[in-house]
Design a protein around this motif. Structure first.
Motif, short mmCIF file in Angstrom:
data_model
loop_
_atom_site.label_atom_id
_atom_site.label_comp_id
_atom_site.label_asym_id
_atom_site.label_seq_id
_atom_site.Cartn_x
_atom_site.Cartn_y
_atom_site.Cartn_z
N LEU A 77 0.80 -1.24 0.00
CA LEU A 77 0.00 0.00 0.00
C LEU A 77 0.84 1.29 0.00
O LEU A 77 0.46 2.26 -0.66
N PRO A 78 1.99 1.35 0.72
CA PRO A 78 2.80 2.58 0.64
C PRO A 78 3.27 2.91 -0.77
O PRO A 78 3.51 4.08 -1.08
N ALA A 79 3.41 1.90 -1.63
CA ALA A 79 3.80 2.15 -3.02
C ALA A 79 2.69 2.92 -3.74
O ALA A 79 2.96 3.80 -4.57
N CYS A 80 1.44 2.59 -3.43
CA CYS A 80 0.31 3.33 -4.00
C CYS A 80 0.30 4.76 -3.48
O CYS A 80 0.03 5.71 -4.22
N SER A 81 0.62 4.94 -2.20
CA SER A 81 0.64 6.28 -1.59
C SER A 81 1.71 7.14 -2.23
O SER A 81 1.49 8.31 -2.55
N SER A 82 2.87 6.57 -2.45
CA SER A 82 4.02 7.34 -2.94
C SER A 82 3.84 7.76 -4.39
O SER A 82 4.34 8.81 -4.79
N TYR A 83 3.16 6.95 -5.18
CA TYR A 83 2.95 7.30 -6.59
C TYR A 83 1.53 7.80 -6.85
O TYR A 83 1.09 7.85 -7.98
N ALA A 84 0.82 8.15 -5.76
CA ALA A 84 -0.55 8.64 -5.88
C ALA A 84 -1.38 7.68 -6.73
O ALA A 84 -2.20 8.09 -7.54
N GLY A 85 -1.15 6.39 -6.54
CA GLY A 85 -1.86 5.36 -7.32
C GLY A 85 -3.19 5.03 -6.68
O GLY A 85 -3.35 3.95 -6.10
N LEU A 86 -4.14 5.99 -6.76
CA LEU A 86 -5.42 5.81 -6.09
C LEU A 86 -6.17 4.60 -6.61
O LEU A 86 -6.78 3.85 -5.84
N ALA A 101 -3.12 1.30 7.18
CA ALA A 101 -2.40 1.52 5.92
C ALA A 101 -3.32 2.11 4.86
O ALA A 101 -2.90 2.95 4.05
N LEU A 102 -4.59 1.69 4.85
CA LEU A 102 -5.57 2.23 3.89
C LEU A 102 -5.86 3.70 4.17
O LEU A 102 -5.96 4.52 3.25
N ILE A 103 -6.00 4.05 5.46
CA ILE A 103 -6.23 5.45 5.83
C ILE A 103 -5.07 6.32 5.34
O ILE A 103 -5.27 7.39 4.74
N ASP A 104 -3.86 5.85 5.55
CA ASP A 104 -2.66 6.58 5.14
C ASP A 104 -2.60 6.71 3.61
O ASP A 104 -2.31 7.78 3.08
N MET A 105 -2.92 5.60 2.91
CA MET A 105 -2.88 5.62 1.45
C MET A 105 -3.90 6.59 0.87
O MET A 105 -3.57 7.41 0.01
N TYR A 106 -5.14 6.51 1.33
CA TYR A 106 -6.18 7.40 0.81
C TYR A 106 -5.86 8.86 1.09
O TYR A 106 -6.08 9.74 0.24
N SER A 107 -5.31 9.15 2.28
CA SER A 107 -4.96 10.53 2.62
C SER A 107 -3.90 11.07 1.69
O SER A 107 -4.01 12.19 1.18
N LYS A 108 -2.86 10.27 1.44
CA LYS A 108 -1.76 10.73 0.59
C LYS A 108 -2.13 10.78 -0.88
O LYS A 108 -1.48 11.48 -1.66
N CYS A 109 -3.15 10.01 -1.27
CA CYS A 109 -3.61 10.04 -2.66
C CYS A 109 -4.67 11.10 -2.90
O CYS A 109 -5.22 11.20 -4.00
N GLY A 110 -5.00 11.87 -1.87
CA GLY A 110 -5.93 12.98 -2.02
C GLY A 110 -7.39 12.64 -1.79
O GLY A 110 -8.26 13.50 -1.92
N ARG A 112 -11.62 8.82 5.62
CA ARG A 112 -12.54 8.97 6.74
C ARG A 112 -13.53 7.81 6.81
O ARG A 112 -13.88 7.34 7.90
N GLN A 113 -13.98 7.31 5.66
CA GLN A 113 -14.90 6.17 5.64
C GLN A 113 -14.25 4.93 6.25
O GLN A 113 -14.89 4.20 7.01
N VAL A 114 -12.98 4.70 5.91
CA VAL A 114 -12.27 3.56 6.50
C VAL A 114 -12.15 3.75 8.00
O VAL A 114 -12.37 2.83 8.79
N PHE A 115 -11.80 4.98 8.41
CA PHE A 115 -11.61 5.26 9.83
C PHE A 115 -12.89 5.05 10.63
O PHE A 115 -12.87 4.52 11.74
N GLU A 116 -14.00 5.48 10.07
CA GLU A 116 -15.27 5.41 10.79
C GLU A 116 -15.93 4.04 10.68
O GLU A 116 -16.96 3.80 11.31
N ASN A 117 -15.34 3.16 9.89
CA ASN A 117 -15.88 1.79 9.77
C ASN A 117 -15.72 1.07 11.11
O ASN A 117 -14.64 0.99 11.67
#
Length: 637
Positions: A349-358, A382-391, A397-402
């Motif tokens: 997942l961090p690879a998706c975050s780093s390349y904005a691979g939403l 990891a999903l919360i971090d990825m979505y935040s960094k991908c914009g 927030r949906q993942v967090f509130e799940n």
């Protein structure tokens, strides 16, 4: 489908369908034992229950061998209640039965129950043997209960079982896990006879200590083991390999020497050893920055399971090879047909975050939901971090509130940092206050996240209030990262003198992050004197960082001090310092496009620069100040 297994003169018929597994069970204790062995081989709880029913029906409940095999089978399937029922049903319990039940508790991490049962042995006048002491010693080690461990040690001395190699090895391991390294070494030194397991237990104790000061003792033990004529096995090497990473050139050399030993002695020929040692080597090379050597190990592995693929993916991500990580993740599924587990998903997942691979991140999220992995807290973080960094802050927030996962400190920190990254300071503060109200104590990462959000949103007073509360109410000691946030927050708001005063009085020694924050703020507000001060400290602290020289050179150029600019460039050339060009990227239709400073390598660069010129024209028309001279100076580097 029907299998036939010869059991003396009779045949055991095992019938397996889509819905159940059953068998025709011969009516003799010996055949029932074989049948129980068969149920373990096929990992079938249904067959174990069938055998148990047959034991009850035929009145073999007091047979010690059948009882021991039954409770062991139930323990294998984590059915400890059934195991204990079988144990309690036997009136005349042998020491073998006691050992089987204690071992069953140990294998299922029920350490309290294991020790309680050990204590009850005295009431039944059952005398522990060497296997009992070795097992209970392992219970003490796994639960980090030094008192229990010392009790076992005393009992071993009293009964003489301490002379047994297995018991002594277990005591060495126990003391190592409890952090009693002097006692561990004393047990080892007092052994009359040692085997390779004794040396492995000692090495493992030192290796898992996490104390760098013991590293010298560890390598000394390693040398003495070879002098003593003991041949290293896979366990020895796997204990030493993690210590070879992250120690600079010498650490990598240790790793290479161990790698050569593995190849020379053919330690990677066995299926299990090949995978385990391969994963350790990949990890060592990756953590030492030698990711290509790690890939060479990966490609040469004869057997690759999910752990090997995950180790290589993680190595790529840690070293910034994000494209390679995503390609390997796909290859794992398409070429080898290996389904990702939650650890491999967290790794990629961090690879998706780093390349904005939403899109890739959403696909991974969808896979996790389909495979019912979305309740795992590490994956959700990891999903919360990825979505935040991908914009995609709404998705984060949906993942967090799940409510499907139990939030930990990292969950709150990830969401707070996500708000801070998007400049939503009010939301970050609100979430931070909610976390405090729920009784969660903030840690360093949470505080850095909320203070960064305050700095980006200009909420200086609220940020200072939070800083005061963590030191006074929660007793946290401010770290360099927290102090850097305060300097950045004050500096962004134009309070440069207050920022400098804070640096002078803060409880930690100012490092590069703190002076870097002051320089950025000074640059933002055009305070040349403060910039110069911050730069002098940065160069003093990081003389090999080319970015410091480039920034100072730009500062001198802005003041038209061309002699100073030339001097800095000459100094950089003499020291062999060269700043890596800045890079940005965008992902379109699954393809990542990278752009460097003054880059014209892209096939559509002409069109891109035309659009950029139009945007600059529009920005100038809207009144945005653009310093073209400064942009040109930066681009020249």
């Amino acid at each position: 489908m029907t299998f036939f297994f010869p059991l003396t003169r009779k045949l055991l018929t095992l019938k397996t369908t889509r819905y159940y597994t059953s068998a025709t069970v011969p009516d003799s204790p010996f055949n029932l034992l074989r049948f129980l062995h068969l149920s373990a081989t096929h990992e079938s709880l249904q067959l174990t229950k069938q055998a148990h029913a047959r034991v009850l029906l035929l009145g073999f409940t007091q047979n010690p061998f059948l009882a021991s095999k039954l409770l062991t089978s139930y323990a294998f399937f984590r059915r400890l209640t059934e195991s204990r029922t079988v144990f309690n049903s036997v009136k005349d319990k042998s020491i073998y039965l006691w050992n089987s039940m204690i071992s069953g508790y140990l294998k299922n991490y029920s350490y309290v129950e294991a020790f309680d049962l050990f204590c009850k042995m005295g009431h039944f006048k059952a005398k522990p043997d060497d296997f009992t002491l070795a097992t209970v010693s392992k219970v003490a080690g796994e639960s980090r209960d030094l008192k229990v461990g010392k009790l076992v040690h005393c009992l071993g001395i009293k009964t003489g079982f301490v002379l047994d190699i297995v018991v002594s090895n277990s005591l060495i391991s126990m003391y190592g896990k409890c952090g009693e390294f002097e006692a561990m070494k004393k047990v080892f030194d007092e052994m009359c006879k040692r085997n390779v397991g004794s040396w492995n237990a000692l090495i493992s104790g030192y290796a898992n200590s996490g104390d760098c000061r013991l590293g010298k003792d560890l390598w000394e033990v390693f040398k003495n083991m070879q002098i003593d004529g003991m041949k290293l096995d896979g366990f020895t090497i796997s204990s030493l390999l993690p210590l070879s990473a992250g120690e600079g050139t010498r650490g990598c050399d240790y790793g290479r020497e161990l790698h050569c030993y593995i190849l020379k002695n053919d330690l990677d020929s066995d299926f299990g050893s090949d995978v385990h040692l391969g994963c350790c080597l990949i990890d060592v090379y990756s953590r030492s920055g030698k990711v290509l050597m790690g890939r060479n190990v990966f490609d040469r592995m004869r057997f690759r399971n999910i752990y090997a693929w995950t180790a290589m993916i993680n190595g790529y991500v840690e070293n910034g090879y994000f494209d390679e990580a995503l390609v390997l993740f796909q290859e794992m599924q398409l070429s080898d047909g290996i389904a990702p587990n939650k650890v491999s998903l967290v790794s990629v997942l961090p690879a998706c975050s780093s390349y904005a691979g939403l899109m890739a991140g959403k696909q991974i999220h969808g896979y996790a939901i389909r495979k019912e992995l979305s309740h795992d807290v590490a994956l959700c973080n990891a999903l919360i971090d990825m979505y935040s960094k991908c914009g995609s802050l709404d998705s984060a927030r949906q993942v967090f509130e799940n409510g499907s996962f139990c939030k930990d400190a990292i969950s709150w920190s990830s969401m707070i940092c996500g708000y801070g990254l998007h400049g939503k300071g009010e939301e970050a503060i609100s979430l931070y206050d909610q976390m405090i109200l729920l009784g969660n104590k903030p840690d360093m990462i949470t505080v850095v996240g909320v203070l960064s959000a305050c700095g980006r949103s200009g909420l200086v007073n609220k940020g200072l209030s939070i800083y005061s509360s963590i030191t006074n109410e929660y007793g946290m000691k401010p770290t360099a990262e927290i102090c850097a946030c305060i300097v950045d927050m004050l500096g962004r708001s134009g309070q440069l003198d207050q920022a400098l005063d804070f640096i002078k009085t803060m409880p930690v020694q100012p490092g590069p992050s703190i002076w870097g924050a002051l320089f950025s703020a000074s640059e933002l507000h055009g305070n040349l004197e403060m910039q110069d001060l911050a730069h002098r400290f940065l160069i003093q602290l990081e003389p090999e960082n080319p970015s410091n020289y480039v920034s100072l050179s730009n500062l001198h150029a802005a003041s038209k001090r061309w002699d100073a600019v030339a001097g800095l460039r000459k100094m950089m050339k003499e020291r062999g310092l060269r700043k890596a060009p800045g890079c940005s990227w965008i992902n379109i239709n699954g393809k990542t496009h990278c752009f460097y400073v003054a880059d014209k390598a892209h096939p559509h660069s002409t069109s891109i620069y035309e659009i950029l010129d139009e945007l600059i024209f529009i920005m100038k028309g809207a009144g945005y100040p653009i310093d073209f001279e400064e942009l040109t100076q930066i681009a020249s580097y």
